[in-house]
Design a protein around this motif. Structure first.
Motif, PDB file in Angstrom:
ATOM      1  N   UNK A 333      29.057 -19.247  29.925  1.00 33.82           N
ATOM      2  CA  UNK A 333      29.556 -20.371  29.085  1.00 33.82           C
ATOM      3  C   UNK A 333      28.646 -21.079  28.055  1.00 33.82           C
ATOM      4  N   UNK A 334      27.523 -21.058  28.370  1.00 35.96           N
ATOM      5  CA  UNK A 334      26.613 -21.365  27.023  1.00 35.96           C
ATOM      6  C   UNK A 334      26.570 -20.245  26.070  1.00 35.96           C
ATOM      7  N   UNK A 335      26.495 -19.082  26.288  1.00 38.75           N
ATOM      8  CA  UNK A 335      26.663 -17.941  25.338  1.00 38.75           C
ATOM      9  C   UNK A 335      27.907 -18.361  24.391  1.00 38.75           C
ATOM     10  N   UNK A 336      29.040 -18.612  24.990  1.00 34.44           N
ATOM     11  CA  UNK A 336      30.263 -18.778  24.269  1.00 34.44           C
ATOM     12  C   UNK A 336      30.184 -20.289  23.371  1.00 34.44           C
ATOM     13  N   UNK A 381      34.370 -26.921  31.238  1.00 34.94           N
ATOM     14  CA  UNK A 381      33.559 -27.412  30.240  1.00 34.94           C
ATOM     15  C   UNK A 381      32.340 -27.839  31.138  1.00 34.94           C
ATOM     16  N   UNK A 382      31.098 -27.960  30.404  1.00 27.39           N
ATOM     17  CA  UNK A 382      29.976 -28.724  31.180  1.00 27.39           C
ATOM     18  C   UNK A 382      30.353 -30.244  31.236  1.00 27.39           C
ATOM     19  N   UNK A 389      22.980 -26.066  25.121  1.00 28.88           N
ATOM     20  CA  UNK A 389      21.816 -25.957  24.340  1.00 28.88           C
ATOM     21  C   UNK A 389      20.682 -25.814  25.374  1.00 28.88           C
ATOM     22  N   UNK A 390      20.328 -26.402  26.364  1.00 29.57           N
ATOM     23  CA  UNK A 390      19.456 -26.390  27.230  1.00 29.57           C
ATOM     24  C   UNK A 390      19.595 -24.883  28.086  1.00 29.57           C
ATOM     25  N   UNK A 391      20.589 -24.467  28.315  1.00 28.23           N
ATOM     26  CA  UNK A 391      20.691 -23.187  29.135  1.00 28.23           C
ATOM     27  C   UNK A 391      20.252 -22.118  28.102  1.00 28.23           C
TER      28      UNK A 391
END
Length: 396
Positions: A333-336, A381-382, A389-391
């Motif tokens: 998810x974070x990579x997207x 969604x988070x 950003x943290x991930x």
């Protein structure tokens, strides 16, 4: 700067020294309380938003307003592993105790508490051993025949209707506050909607104020179609620049200190307007600043320490709750570049080279843990701002 006099409070649910940017919600609730007291039709309220935007703080502030008007109040925090019947019994018991000092007919209070006890005892499993049976802290005998059918929808409607009659007797109302409302079970959500619907039709002076993650309205709508018209929905979001500045400046001025304009700009960029982050960055910046006015240079020195504290206490504690499979899903998810925006579950599957169905267990578990949410079918969604950003800083 003297750390003992540091006014900032980045705690979970802890009221900040200046509740900035929430005047509109507080004023709206004052109107709700006044209208209900005058027996005007009014809806219950649902507050939604991401983690760290101050939903719990606002819920507590609204409760204080109700107490100030001599309403009976009770508050619970929903949990996914607990049915509504027990905690709601405790909250309603507290609310009625607050009303009892104003009620002239104490026998009516006793009768209601007997009904409440019967409602509460229905949470015990049938056939359980006596020594294992939970007992609510209510003195007096059980009053049978109402709110004890075992059907939570029927029982809750009857119970809240009876409680509202007590509030009518003393010319006030009852407000029940439910935090983390998205964690209620489906049957409990349905029962709560049905009870609120009945109360609104009769003009009974009892309201429910819930707070939860952004997908809470969708959960309510899936339970009862009329819930879209049953509640007043209030979205709690990040603070705008003037409100964020006020959250920093007002407490500082009470301690004979201030920030210069560049420092306020730097802090707003770092915190992105999220109330929890405003407090976190403000607290660390105060501690590292040698004197007032606090400058942008002080913010620059403080930022790495504030980020490190957030990485452990705000982000890291949540990341550690996830299994390896769940972490893989969140990293995808974070990579997207999702940040707080929804991304397609099919895109996540493509990025991982997997079939969407094979990722369902990880997705569903993350939703249950409150780390992600799905406001609409096919997207996630988070729940935590800046979690993506943290991930992206964490090793695979």
């Amino acid at each position: 700067m003297d750390p003992v006099r540091n006014p900032y409070a980045p705690g979970a649910g802890q009221r900040p020294p200046e509740l900035a940017g929430r005047d509109r919600e507080l004023d709206q609730f004052d109107i709700v309380l006044e209208r209900v007291s005058r027996r005007r039709p009014e809806r219950s309220m649902i507050c939604t938003g991401l983690r760290g935007v101050g939903k719990t703080v606002l819920l507590n502030a609204l409760r204080s307003q109700a107490i100030g008007r001599q309403w009976g109040t009770g508050k619970i925090e929903a949990r996914p592993d607990q049915a509504l019947r027990r905690p709601l019994s405790g909250a309603l018991h507290m609310a009625v105790r607050e009303l009892s000092s104003h009620h002239r007919a104490l026998d009516r209070i006793d009768d209601f508490l007997g009904t409440l006890k019967a409602f509460a005892l229905r949470s015990n499993p049938a056939g359980g051993k006596i020594r294992d049976r939970w007992q609510p802290g209510i003195d007096g005998p059980v009053v049978s025949g109402r709110a004890d059918s075992g059907d939570i929808e029927i029982d809750l409607t009857e119970l809240l209707s009876d409680a509202a009659e007590l509030a009518t007797d003393v010319g006030t109302g009852i407000a029940l506050f439910i935090d983390e409302m998205q964690d209620l079970g489906a049957d409990d959500v349905s029962a709560l909607c049905a009870a609120c619907h009945e109360l609104s039709q009769t003009g009974a002076p009892l309201i429910v104020v819930g707070a939860g993650l952004p997908h809470l309205p969708a959960l309510l709508s899936a339970s009862k179609s009329y819930s879209e018209r049953l509640f007043r929905y209030v979205r709690i979001d990040r603070l705008d620049r003037p409100a964020a500045d006020l959250a920093l400046l007002a407490p500082a001025r009470r301690e004979d200190a201030t920030f210069d304009e560049d420092a306020l700009s730097a802090l707003y960029e770092a915190a992105d307007g999220y109330p929890y982050f405003v407090q976190a960055y403000g607290k660390v910046t105060w501690d590292v600043a040698p004197s007032s006015p606090i400058t942008a240079a002080d913010v620059k020195v403080a930022a790495p320490e504030a980020e490190a504290e957030l990485a452990v206490g705000f982000f890291g504690s949540r990341y550690e709750r996830a299994t390896p499979a769940e972490r893989e899903y969140m990293r995808a998810m974070a990579g997207l570049d999702s940040e707080s925006d929804a991304v397609s579950t099919s895109e996540i599957a493509v990025s991982l080279g997997r079939k969407p169905s094979s990722l369902s267990p990880a997705r569903d578990s993350l939703i249950k843990k409150g780390l992600i949410y799905s406001a609409e079918r096919g997207t996630v969604a988070f729940t935590v701002p800046h979690f993506a950003r943290y991930l992206r800083t964490q090793p695979a």
